[in-house]
Motif scaffolding. Structure first.
Motif, mmCIF file in Angstrom:
data_model
loop_
_atom_site.group_PDB
_atom_site.id
_atom_site.type_symbol
_atom_site.label_atom_id
_atom_site.label_comp_id
_atom_site.label_asym_id
_atom_site.label_seq_id
_atom_site.Cartn_x
_atom_site.Cartn_y
_atom_site.Cartn_z
ATOM 1 N N MET A 1 -1.602 -11.416 -15.015
ATOM 2 C CA MET A 1 -0.836 -10.280 -14.539
ATOM 3 C C MET A 1 -1.276 -9.983 -13.114
ATOM 4 N N SER A 2 -0.306 -9.908 -12.214
ATOM 5 C CA SER A 2 -0.655 -9.679 -10.823
ATOM 6 C C SER A 2 -0.173 -8.306 -10.355
ATOM 7 N N LYS A 3 -0.860 -7.836 -9.335
ATOM 8 C CA LYS A 3 -0.547 -6.545 -8.730
ATOM 9 C C LYS A 3 0.838 -6.601 -8.092
ATOM 10 N N LEU A 4 1.612 -5.543 -8.292
ATOM 11 C CA LEU A 4 2.955 -5.452 -7.722
ATOM 12 C C LEU A 4 2.895 -4.974 -6.274
ATOM 13 N N SER A 5 3.871 -5.394 -5.488
ATOM 14 C CA SER A 5 3.945 -4.924 -4.102
ATOM 15 C C SER A 5 4.379 -3.458 -4.086
ATOM 16 N N GLU A 6 4.070 -2.782 -3.000
ATOM 17 C CA GLU A 6 4.468 -1.376 -2.873
ATOM 18 C C GLU A 6 5.987 -1.241 -2.927
ATOM 19 N N GLN A 7 6.702 -2.191 -2.341
ATOM 20 C CA GLN A 7 8.163 -2.173 -2.351
ATOM 21 C C GLN A 7 8.692 -2.313 -3.782
ATOM 22 N N ASP A 8 8.102 -3.192 -4.559
ATOM 23 C CA ASP A 8 8.533 -3.385 -5.950
ATOM 24 C C ASP A 8 8.227 -2.136 -6.782
ATOM 25 N N ILE A 9 7.089 -1.534 -6.542
ATOM 26 C CA ILE A 9 6.705 -0.313 -7.260
ATOM 27 C C ILE A 9 7.712 0.800 -6.970
ATOM 28 N N GLU A 10 8.020 1.012 -5.695
ATOM 29 C CA GLU A 10 8.962 2.070 -5.314
ATOM 30 C C GLU A 10 10.337 1.815 -5.932
ATOM 31 N N TYR A 22 0.796 6.675 -5.523
ATOM 32 C CA TYR A 22 -0.182 6.889 -4.472
ATOM 33 C C TYR A 22 -1.551 6.467 -5.002
ATOM 34 N N ASP A 23 -2.481 6.181 -4.109
ATOM 35 C CA ASP A 23 -3.842 5.765 -4.471
ATOM 36 C C ASP A 23 -3.851 4.581 -5.438
ATOM 37 N N ASP A 24 -2.979 3.612 -5.211
ATOM 38 C CA ASP A 24 -2.917 2.385 -6.025
ATOM 39 C C ASP A 24 -2.680 2.645 -7.506
ATOM 40 N N HIS A 72 -6.917 -1.747 -13.712
ATOM 41 C CA HIS A 72 -8.184 -1.776 -12.983
ATOM 42 C C HIS A 72 -8.588 -3.193 -12.596
ATOM 43 N N SER A 73 -8.334 -4.162 -13.469
ATOM 44 C CA SER A 73 -8.725 -5.543 -13.166
ATOM 45 C C SER A 73 -7.949 -6.125 -11.993
ATOM 46 N N GLU A 74 -6.767 -5.565 -11.702
ATOM 47 C CA GLU A 74 -5.941 -6.037 -10.585
ATOM 48 C C GLU A 74 -6.009 -5.093 -9.376
ATOM 49 N N GLY A 76 -4.672 -2.214 -8.904
ATOM 50 C CA GLY A 76 -3.377 -1.656 -8.539
ATOM 51 C C GLY A 76 -2.423 -1.637 -9.712
ATOM 52 N N VAL A 77 -1.159 -1.479 -9.418
ATOM 53 C CA VAL A 77 -0.120 -1.308 -10.430
ATOM 54 C C VAL A 77 0.468 -2.671 -10.807
ATOM 55 N N THR A 78 0.645 -2.892 -12.113
ATOM 56 C CA THR A 78 1.216 -4.131 -12.630
ATOM 57 C C THR A 78 2.340 -3.805 -13.621
ATOM 58 N N ASP A 79 2.924 -4.849 -14.168
ATOM 59 C CA ASP A 79 3.954 -4.674 -15.193
ATOM 60 C C ASP A 79 3.436 -3.856 -16.375
ATOM 61 N N LYS A 80 2.146 -4.015 -16.705
ATOM 62 C CA LYS A 80 1.569 -3.258 -17.834
ATOM 63 C C LYS A 80 1.702 -1.755 -17.622
ATOM 64 N N ASP A 81 1.533 -1.325 -16.396
ATOM 65 C CA ASP A 81 1.612 0.110 -16.101
ATOM 66 C C ASP A 81 3.026 0.635 -16.282
ATOM 67 N N PHE A 82 3.992 -0.150 -15.869
ATOM 68 C CA PHE A 82 5.377 0.278 -16.053
ATOM 69 C C PHE A 82 5.798 0.236 -17.522
ATOM 70 N N ALA A 83 5.292 -0.722 -18.271
ATOM 71 C CA ALA A 83 5.591 -0.767 -19.710
ATOM 72 C C ALA A 83 5.040 0.481 -20.395
#
Length: 98
Positions: A1-10, A22-24, A72-74, A76-83
């Motif tokens: 699982m990789s960290k998402l870009s800020e653009q993808d998060i928004e 904010y704050d990753d 935390h392992s990445e 930042g924000v990943t798909d897991k956070d959005f799920a």
């Protein structure tokens, strides 16, 4: 699982208007009618967290639940956070049944 870009998060946050980035991490605050309702929602959310094996940084003060999600392992924000955010939304703001 990789960290998402800020653009993808928004872009994804457009579907989760209660959440901010904010704050990753993505953050939300939910207010309930009373402490019992807030704690009940937290208990239901805890089961989803276990099912997804992903756990929030959260706190509650009386009837307010504050949640921050990041992987935390990445770092930042990943798909897991959005799920998990989507599962939390379904619990705290269920759609009206017709």
């Amino acid at each position: 699982m990789s960290k998402l870009s800020e653009q993808d998060i928004e872009k994804r946050l457009l579907h989760l208007p209660e959440w901010d980035y904010y704050d990753d991490a993505i953050h939300a605050e939910f207010e309930f009618e009373n402490f019992k309702d807030c704690f009940s929602a937290m208990s239901r959310i805890a089961f989803e967290c276990e099912a997804l094996n992903h756990h929030p940084d959260w706190s509650n003060t009386y009837n307010v639940l504050t949640i921050s999600l990041s992987t935390h392992s990445e770092h930042g924000v990943t798909d897991k956070d959005f799920a998990l955010a989507k599962a939390i939304e379904a619990i705290v703001e269920p759609e009206d049944e017709d």
